[in-house]
Design a protein around this motif. Structure first.
Motif: not given
Lengths: 339, 246
Positions: A331-336, A338, B138, B143
């Motif tokens: 699953t595309p994710q971004r880190s937390v 900022h 996160h 999505d």
């Protein structure tokens, strides 16, 4: 978090390292001229992307604020006889003030109407320059702007070494500042207003306040860039408000891509280099640019930076999965960021 | 049925109107919302339900006429962000989030601008936990699943414990299990003290969670009463099915 912070610091260190190394890589005067031009355009395009790309505001006034910053620098140094740094600060201040004033007529507008009004602002600036020859030099402009000096040292000496360092550092610092802005609640609010204004307003975001601040910041950055342009080329004239500069800036932004903060910098470098190669084509040169920009918008709407980001993601995926049994799709994710 | 109501009026709407040229989208709507209740609003498409939400919350427009008092303060001319900061929050039809921001960033943005910059991260995490989305903090908003996006919208509205949540068709596009999940969330939040106004076409959900219902037709209030009484009212059946189908 622990994963994100180092990667951000590494990226910032990379920006600064490139700025330090550039003068040693480009030594010949002609290549230094080309690199300085690319860096000035990188400043213009990257700062323009704050309102245009991240804010989703068709703000053509950025080009006008670039020109006003340039004239502020020329007037401060030539007419007022100020030193370089106070003149540069004056240009930034004038850009910020004019940026804020430019937003006032478009407060209640959206989309193409903002584009029309802000473009009219550029045209008004152009004609004001011609109408105030005592201040602006009229169609002859203000030639003979002194080279920028810092601590008594001219940036023009040693083949423009100081300009290379200053402009390289300025681009690096601008990218870091833009990253910090876009990682802040203010940056998020600009993206939120762009993507869903009604939802953003219902989450407490004051559209007028946030966009006004964005115009002020944009104006300050454009003023700085215009001042650097004039300090480097040593002249301010009406071409600073020309349509060519507007289209050039937009081409750099869309070619480089608006989603990544560094995208317009890539666009500026590519277009400056290609422009240099196309000088023999004379009038056909803009046609080639226009065709190239249209091709990018059709076939790679995210620009070069999006294509590069996708490529790196695919490569990372392959490297991560090589030698492993197949796993479920990630699953595309971004880190937390900022946080 | 959800928490019992008391008589403290949180929101008072009097002769609220909204016109577009000669078209009256909402006309002369009057009702009170008491603290702790769940008020359901139903009605056929074009009845003016969402327009009523819009003019109460000021987004994207205010009322053309009438008075709206929230927690003792007139809000009929206030801009949307100020109304939201007072603690009158809303969601929108469909599943609207900021797709490029993570779930945490979506809610933290609301926490920052609605609740102040101090502790915005912990406030946002708390709101995500209340709607059961902490594990997705996160992930990008774009999505998430439909139910998760709807919950994310609620979490954004929940920061800082608002007094009133106005949900616009929260069950739209959800299957029965997800509708049940959503109804449970509303009941839980209501039991914790949040007052609700819910526009919904899924009438069994309103029957489950609402204390009181309003049915609107052609921009006006047709019937007000308990869900059972309202849903068995012949005028309501006519409004939904037409007289010939009764």
């Amino acid at each position: 978090m622990t994963k994100y912070v180092p990667s951000r610091l590494i990226r910032w260190a990379g920006y600064l390292a490139i700025a330090v190394v550039i003068p040693y890589v480009f030594v010949a005067p002609s290549s230094r001229l080309l690199v300085c031009t690319a860096l000035i355009y990188a400043l213009l395009a990257a700062s323009w992307n704050l309102t245009l790309g991240f804010g989703g505001i068709f703000n053509f006034a950025h080009a006008g604020m670039f020109g006003i910053g340039g004239y502020a620098m020329a007037i401060a140094t030539l007419k007022l006889q100020w030193a370089s740094i106070p003149s540069l600060a004056f240009a930034v201040l004038v850009g910020a003030v004019v940026g804020g004033l430019t937003y006032l007529p478009v407060i209640r507008m959206r989309g193409i109407y903002i584009a029309l009004i802000t473009f009219v602002f550029v045209q008004i600036s152009y004609h004001l320059v011609l109408a105030l020859p005592d201040l602006t030099g009229g169609s002859g402009g203000l030639p003979g702007v002194p080279a920028m000096t810092i601590a008594g040292q001219s940036l023009a000496q040693y083949g423009g070494l100081g300009y290379l360092w200053m402009l390289g550092a300025a681009v690096a610092v601008l990218l870091i500042v833009l990253e910090l802005i876009m990682a802040s609640p203010f940056g998020h609010s600009l993206v939120a207003l762009r993507d869903n204004e009604q939802l953003a307003r219902s989450r407490g975001v004051n559209r007028v306040r946030q966009q006004f601040i964005a115009f002020v910041i944009s104006g300050a950055m454009a003023g700085f860039t215009g001042a650097m342009y004039v300090a480097y080329f040593r002249v301010a004239d009406v071409s600073l408000f020309g349509f060519g500069l507007v289209t050039l800036g937009l081409s750099m932004i869309f070619l480089g891509g608006t989603k990544q903060i560094w995208g317009p910098v890539v666009g500026a470098v590519v277009i400056t280099l290609v422009n240099d190669r196309l000088t023999g084509l004379d009038a056909w040169s803009p046609v080639v640019f226009a065709a190239g920009t249209i091709a990018v918008l059709i076939f790679a709407p995210g620009g070069i930076s999006a294509a590069l980001t996708r490529g790196v993601a695919v490569l990372r995926g392959r490297l991560t999965n090589s030698g492993r049994p197949s796993t479920s799709s990630q699953t595309p994710q971004r880190s937390v960021e900022h946080a | 049925m959800t928490a019992t109501t008391n008589q403290h009026v949180l929101l008072s709407v009097r002769q609220a109107c909204r016109t577009f040229g000669s078209y009256r989208a909402v006309h002369d709507v009057t009702f009170d919302l008491t603290e702790g209740e769940v008020l359901g609003i139903a009605g056929p498409n074009g009845a003016g339900k969402s327009t009523l939400f819009n003019l109460i919350t000021g987004v994207p427009f205010n009322a053309s006429g009438g008075r709206i008092v929230y927690a003792g303060r007139h809000i009929e001319r206030l801009p949307a962000h100020k109304i939201a900061r007072l603690g009158l929050r809303r969601t929108f039809q469909a599943d609207q989030v900021f797709p490029e921001l993570t779930a945490l960033e979506n809610v933290r943005l609301a926490a920052h601008y609605l609740n102040g910059r101090r502790n915005s991260r912990s406030t946002a995490l708390q709101a995500l936990e209340r709607v059961g989305l902490l594990h997705s903090a996160h992930l990008r908003g774009g999505d998430l699943s439909v139910l998760a996006r709807k919950k994310l919208m609620i979490a954004g509205a929940l920061v800082g414990d608002p007094k009133v949540l106005m949900l616009d068709e929260p069950a739209g596009g959800l299957d029965n299990d997800d509708q049940d999940d959503l109804a449970t969330l509303v009941e839980t939040l209501n039991a914790d003290g949040t007052t609700f106004v819910i526009i919904e076409h899924v009438l069994h959900l309103l029957r489950r969670v609402a204390n009181r219902m309003i049915v609107m037709v052609a921009g006006e209030v047709l019937v007000v009463g308990s869900p059972d009484d309202v849903l068995s009212d012949p005028r309501v059946i006519d409004a939904y099915l037409g007289e010939s189908n009764r």
